[in-house]
Design a protein around this motif. Sequence first.
Motif, PDB file in Angstrom:
ATOM      1  N   GLU A  37      -4.219   4.751 -10.169  1.00 45.72           N
ATOM      2  CA  GLU A  37      -4.450   3.775  -9.109  1.00 45.72           C
ATOM      3  C   GLU A  37      -5.076   4.402  -7.870  1.00 45.72           C
ATOM      4  O   GLU A  37      -5.371   3.702  -6.896  1.00 45.72           O
ATOM      5  CB  GLU A  37      -3.119   3.138  -8.689  1.00 45.72           C
ATOM      6  N   LEU A  38      -5.282   5.711  -7.866  1.00 47.73           N
ATOM      7  CA  LEU A  38      -5.748   6.414  -6.675  1.00 47.73           C
ATOM      8  C   LEU A  38      -7.129   5.898  -6.250  1.00 47.73           C
ATOM      9  O   LEU A  38      -8.078   5.927  -7.039  1.00 47.73           O
ATOM     10  CB  LEU A  38      -5.818   7.917  -6.955  1.00 47.73           C
ATOM     11  N   PRO A  39      -7.290   5.426  -4.988  1.00 46.34           N
ATOM     12  CA  PRO A  39      -8.558   4.840  -4.561  1.00 46.34           C
ATOM     13  C   PRO A  39      -9.558   5.843  -3.991  1.00 46.34           C
ATOM     14  O   PRO A  39     -10.636   5.450  -3.543  1.00 46.34           O
ATOM     15  CB  PRO A  39      -8.115   3.852  -3.472  1.00 46.34           C
ATOM     16  N   VAL A  40      -9.209   7.130  -3.962  1.00 48.42           N
ATOM     17  CA  VAL A  40     -10.094   8.142  -3.384  1.00 48.42           C
ATOM     18  C   VAL A  40     -10.233   9.316  -4.344  1.00 48.42           C
ATOM     19  O   VAL A  40      -9.412   9.517  -5.236  1.00 48.42           O
ATOM     20  CB  VAL A  40      -9.545   8.668  -2.035  1.00 48.42           C
ATOM     21  N   GLU A  41     -11.309  10.095  -4.136  1.00 47.98           N
ATOM     22  CA  GLU A  41     -11.465  11.353  -4.869  1.00 47.98           C
ATOM     23  C   GLU A  41     -10.742  12.430  -4.071  1.00 47.98           C
ATOM     24  O   GLU A  41     -11.055  12.651  -2.899  1.00 47.98           O
ATOM     25  CB  GLU A  41     -12.949  11.702  -5.018  1.00 47.98           C
ATOM     26  N   PRO A  42      -9.755  13.113  -4.657  1.00 52.72           N
ATOM     27  CA  PRO A  42      -8.902  14.001  -3.869  1.00 52.72           C
ATOM     28  C   PRO A  42      -9.514  15.380  -3.618  1.00 52.72           C
ATOM     29  O   PRO A  42     -10.335  15.868  -4.388  1.00 52.72           O
ATOM     30  CB  PRO A  42      -7.648  14.137  -4.742  1.00 52.72           C
ATOM     31  N   HIS A  43      -9.082  15.998  -2.512  1.00 51.71           N
ATOM     32  CA  HIS A  43      -9.391  17.404  -2.275  1.00 51.71           C
ATOM     33  C   HIS A  43      -8.364  18.302  -2.969  1.00 51.71           C
ATOM     34  O   HIS A  43      -8.698  19.409  -3.400  1.00 51.71           O
ATOM     35  CB  HIS A  43      -9.382  17.715  -0.779  1.00 51.71           C
TER      36      HIS A  43
ATOM     37  N   THR B 133       5.054  12.482   8.274  1.00 50.87           N
ATOM     38  CA  THR B 133       5.478  12.506   9.672  1.00 50.87           C
ATOM     39  C   THR B 133       4.741  13.571  10.473  1.00 50.87           C
ATOM     40  O   THR B 133       4.257  13.326  11.584  1.00 50.87           O
ATOM     41  CB  THR B 133       6.997  12.749   9.771  1.00 50.87           C
ATOM     42  N   SER B 134       4.634  14.765   9.912  1.00 51.81           N
ATOM     43  CA  SER B 134       4.034  15.869  10.668  1.00 51.81           C
ATOM     44  C   SER B 134       2.520  15.768  10.762  1.00 51.81           C
ATOM     45  O   SER B 134       1.902  16.454  11.580  1.00 51.81           O
ATOM     46  CB  SER B 134       4.428  17.212  10.038  1.00 51.81           C
ATOM     47  N   ASN B 135       1.914  14.917   9.926  1.00 47.02           N
ATOM     48  CA  ASN B 135       0.459  14.764   9.953  1.00 47.02           C
ATOM     49  C   ASN B 135       0.007  13.397  10.449  1.00 47.02           C
ATOM     50  O   ASN B 135      -1.172  13.046  10.320  1.00 47.02           O
ATOM     51  CB  ASN B 135      -0.120  15.022   8.555  1.00 47.02           C
ATOM     52  N   ASP B 136       0.943  12.619  11.013  1.00 51.12           N
ATOM     53  CA  ASP B 136       0.627  11.266  11.489  1.00 51.12           C
ATOM     54  C   ASP B 136      -0.087  10.460  10.417  1.00 51.12           C
ATOM     55  O   ASP B 136      -1.110   9.804  10.663  1.00 51.12           O
ATOM     56  CB  ASP B 136      -0.240  11.331  12.760  1.00 51.12           C
ATOM     57  N   ALA B 137       0.458  10.514   9.198  1.00 48.40           N
ATOM     58  CA  ALA B 137      -0.161   9.839   8.056  1.00 48.40           C
ATOM     59  C   ALA B 137       0.717   8.700   7.552  1.00 48.40           C
ATOM     60  O   ALA B 137       1.936   8.692   7.761  1.00 48.40           O
ATOM     61  CB  ALA B 137      -0.424  10.836   6.928  1.00 48.40           C
ATOM     62  N   GLU B 138       0.094   7.765   6.885  1.00 43.98           N
ATOM     63  CA  GLU B 138       0.793   6.618   6.308  1.00 43.98           C
ATOM     64  C   GLU B 138       1.054   6.873   4.825  1.00 43.98           C
ATOM     65  O   GLU B 138       0.153   7.307   4.098  1.00 43.98           O
ATOM     66  CB  GLU B 138      -0.055   5.363   6.478  1.00 43.98           C
ATOM     67  N   VAL B 139       2.276   6.610   4.378  1.00 45.01           N
ATOM     68  CA  VAL B 139       2.638   6.790   2.974  1.00 45.01           C
ATOM     69  C   VAL B 139       2.196   5.564   2.172  1.00 45.01           C
ATOM     70  O   VAL B 139       2.491   4.425   2.549  1.00 45.01           O
ATOM     71  CB  VAL B 139       4.155   7.000   2.810  1.00 45.01           C
ATOM     72  N   VAL B 140       1.479   5.832   1.070  1.00 44.20           N
ATOM     73  CA  VAL B 140       1.024   4.757   0.185  1.00 44.20           C
ATOM     74  C   VAL B 140       1.636   4.998  -1.190  1.00 44.20           C
ATOM     75  O   VAL B 140       1.251   5.945  -1.891  1.00 44.20           O
ATOM     76  CB  VAL B 140      -0.511   4.723   0.075  1.00 44.20           C
ATOM     77  N   PRO B 141       2.610   4.168  -1.615  1.00 42.87           N
ATOM     78  CA  PRO B 141       3.236   4.364  -2.928  1.00 42.87           C
ATOM     79  C   PRO B 141       2.257   4.056  -4.072  1.00 42.87           C
ATOM     80  O   PRO B 141       1.473   3.108  -4.003  1.00 42.87           O
ATOM     81  CB  PRO B 141       4.390   3.350  -2.924  1.00 42.87           C
ATOM     82  N   LEU B 142       2.302   4.901  -5.098  1.00 43.70           N
ATOM     83  CA  LEU B 142       1.499   4.701  -6.302  1.00 43.70           C
ATOM     84  C   LEU B 142       2.391   4.865  -7.519  1.00 43.70           C
ATOM     85  O   LEU B 142       3.196   5.792  -7.582  1.00 43.70           O
ATOM     86  CB  LEU B 142       0.362   5.728  -6.394  1.00 43.70           C
TER      87      LEU B 142
END
Length: 267
Positions: free
Chosen positions: A144-150, A130-139
Amino acid sequence: MTFTMVATDFDDTLVPIGGKLSERNRAALERVRSQGVTVVIVSGRTSHGLRAQLERNGVDPQGLYLIGYNGAMACQAWDEEPLFSHKLDLELARRAARAASAFEVALMIPEGRYVYTNWPDHFSVVFEATSNDAEVVPLDSLAELPVEPHKMLIGGEPDVLIAAQQALDAQFGAEAEVVISASFLMEFTAKGVHKGEALTGLCRALGVPLEQVVVIGDNHNDAYMFGIGGCSVAVGNAVPDLLALADRVTRSSAEDGVAVVLDELFS
């Protein structure tokens, strides 16, 4: 001493967590920027989340720099052009996630506009999205993670989070930075990736001498920045460990502590 850069944490430092930027803090930031001082927002938030907060609070991003992901990325605020970035090894994140699962915590990978998580309705996940205007993607799994994380972000009740932080630091401290950034959030980044390292790298890139930097923070993850600049300032609501490291203590985030110290240092 002449200071040419201000590097401030965002949540519970510049803005009370979940709150809005006060008019006094906004005016103080604009005043020092008008004097040619470089301002850097240093946060655990993603660069996308920080941009969203700047827009919500009416802060002009031009000339502003962002250090996000708890030090894993630095970018120009006006176009989000990365200056440098340090990713977290996915296999290390998976091992840490398995260990963290022994505790009642939510696991999150915040990347750009998305928050990937095993617990979509956990209060810490709701706050992060909510505070970052982001969409929640359940895993179901980080496999299943589609990105390389920071980074990996871990959320939970304060007492549970402290126990989890101690356990993860004991197991992964040689491979990663494991630090609490809010009463309900913990950061997990690659070894040597933290706010202090990122601020040092940004100063090097911009040609700013470290002794000309004012650092302002409130929590354990800000301790990495304290001592590397010319002046380290803790807001009045800072954790005791950070208060002990500070060159000076200003008022709390709810009392415009950032504006108070900027008025003192940049009269």
